[in-house]
Motif scaffolding. Structure first.
Motif, PDB file in Angstrom:
ATOM      1  N   ARG A 124      38.196 -27.691 -17.397  1.00  0.00           N
ATOM      2  CA  ARG A 124      37.890 -29.006 -16.822  1.00  0.00           C
ATOM      3  C   ARG A 124      38.840 -29.380 -15.693  1.00  0.00           C
ATOM      4  O   ARG A 124      38.451 -30.061 -14.755  1.00  0.00           O
ATOM      5  N   HIS A 125      40.089 -28.969 -15.776  1.00  0.00           N
ATOM      6  CA  HIS A 125      41.105 -29.438 -14.828  1.00  0.00           C
ATOM      7  C   HIS A 125      41.573 -28.393 -13.822  1.00  0.00           C
ATOM      8  O   HIS A 125      42.458 -28.666 -13.017  1.00  0.00           O
ATOM      9  N   ARG A 126      40.969 -27.210 -13.827  1.00  0.00           N
ATOM     10  CA  ARG A 126      41.465 -26.160 -12.937  1.00  0.00           C
ATOM     11  C   ARG A 126      41.333 -26.529 -11.471  1.00  0.00           C
ATOM     12  O   ARG A 126      42.222 -26.228 -10.675  1.00  0.00           O
ATOM     13  N   SER A 127      40.278 -27.220 -11.077  1.00  0.00           N
ATOM     14  CA  SER A 127      40.120 -27.630  -9.677  1.00  0.00           C
ATOM     15  C   SER A 127      41.183 -28.653  -9.289  1.00  0.00           C
ATOM     16  O   SER A 127      41.767 -28.573  -8.205  1.00  0.00           O
ATOM     17  N   ALA A 128      41.424 -29.619 -10.156  1.00  0.00           N
ATOM     18  CA  ALA A 128      42.437 -30.636  -9.873  1.00  0.00           C
ATOM     19  C   ALA A 128      43.821 -30.001  -9.767  1.00  0.00           C
ATOM     20  O   ALA A 128      44.624 -30.380  -8.897  1.00  0.00           O
ATOM     21  N   ILE A 129      44.104 -29.025 -10.613  1.00  0.00           N
ATOM     22  CA  ILE A 129      45.397 -28.346 -10.567  1.00  0.00           C
ATOM     23  C   ILE A 129      45.520 -27.521  -9.295  1.00  0.00           C
ATOM     24  O   ILE A 129      46.564 -27.519  -8.636  1.00  0.00           O
ATOM     25  N   ALA A 130      44.441 -26.831  -8.919  1.00  0.00           N
ATOM     26  CA  ALA A 130      44.450 -26.054  -7.672  1.00  0.00           C
ATOM     27  C   ALA A 130      44.675 -26.975  -6.476  1.00  0.00           C
ATOM     28  O   ALA A 130      45.446 -26.650  -5.555  1.00  0.00           O
ATOM     29  N   ASP A 131      44.030 -28.145  -6.465  1.00  0.00           N
ATOM     30  CA  ASP A 131      44.223 -29.110  -5.378  1.00  0.00           C
ATOM     31  C   ASP A 131      45.659 -29.615  -5.350  1.00  0.00           C
ATOM     32  O   ASP A 131      46.261 -29.738  -4.272  1.00  0.00           O
ATOM     33  N   ALA A 132      46.214 -29.922  -6.522  1.00  0.00           N
ATOM     34  CA  ALA A 132      47.598 -30.406  -6.592  1.00  0.00           C
ATOM     35  C   ALA A 132      48.567 -29.341  -6.083  1.00  0.00           C
ATOM     36  O   ALA A 132      49.532 -29.651  -5.367  1.00  0.00           O
ATOM     37  N   ARG A 133      48.331 -28.081  -6.427  1.00  0.00           N
ATOM     38  CA  ARG A 133      49.187 -26.989  -5.946  1.00  0.00           C
ATOM     39  C   ARG A 133      49.128 -26.871  -4.429  1.00  0.00           C
ATOM     40  O   ARG A 133      50.156 -26.701  -3.769  1.00  0.00           O
ATOM     41  N   ALA A 134      47.921 -26.934  -3.881  1.00  0.00           N
ATOM     42  CA  ALA A 134      47.768 -26.832  -2.427  1.00  0.00           C
ATOM     43  C   ALA A 134      48.481 -27.983  -1.728  1.00  0.00           C
ATOM     44  O   ALA A 134      49.172 -27.782  -0.714  1.00  0.00           O
ATOM     45  N   THR A 135      48.352 -29.191  -2.258  1.00  0.00           N
ATOM     46  CA  THR A 135      49.027 -30.355  -1.686  1.00  0.00           C
ATOM     47  C   THR A 135      50.545 -30.169  -1.745  1.00  0.00           C
ATOM     48  O   THR A 135      51.258 -30.417  -0.767  1.00  0.00           O
TER      49      THR A 135
END
Length: 153
Positions: A124-135
């Motif tokens: 459920r949260h892999r996209s949000a985590i990937a976005d946070a890492r990129a930021t």
């Protein structure tokens, strides 16, 4: 394979826990055991193997297909360690070639719902985590680069 989490021991407990004949601080043995158990069941490959084996008997080749990215050697070592820890039962059928099946033990079945909840949460949260890492990486650089030395004081 990640260098940070190989999920494999050489058939003995971690040296940080101390040998059986070495004195330890009060509570160290218990904390060490809990840490080792959590390291094993939370390992990179263990979760997928335990989830698969909790759904019924599963063969080695089926596990290879279900656990994406695992090598034969790592699968063998992880299965051996999970069996050693009492989380999997290995059954060899007397056929030619031998048929080997792995099933989750009662203690692994007790863990199953927690593992499924963890993997569902990660999905459920892999996209949000990937976005946070990129930021973070855009603002600070990759997290795996060495930190600049700052004087203490």
């Amino acid at each position: 394979m990640s260098q940070g989490n190989s999920d494999v021991t050489a058939g003995r407990e971690s040296p940080a826990c101390g040998a059986a004949d070495e004195p330890s601080a009060p509570g160290q043995a218990r904390a060490c055991t809990v840490r080792e158990v959590l390291d094993r069941v939370g390992g990179k490959w263990s979760i997928g193997i335990l989830v698969a084996a909790s759904q019924g008997p599963v063969r080695f080749t089926e596990l290879e297909r279900r656990v994406a990215g695992i090598s034969r050697r790592m699968l063998t070592l992880t299965l051996r360690n999970l069996e050693r820890d009492g989380l999997l039962h290995r059954r060899v059928h007397p056929t030619v070639p031998p048929k080997v099946e792995y099933t989750a033990t009662p203690i692994a079945l007790e863990l199953y719902e927690s593992l499924v909840a963890l993997t569902d949460w990660a999905e459920r949260h892999r996209s949000a985590i990937a976005d946070a890492r990129a930021t973070y990486d855009r603002a600070h650089g990759p997290a795996d680069r060495p930190l600049p030395h700052t004087p203490e004081g």
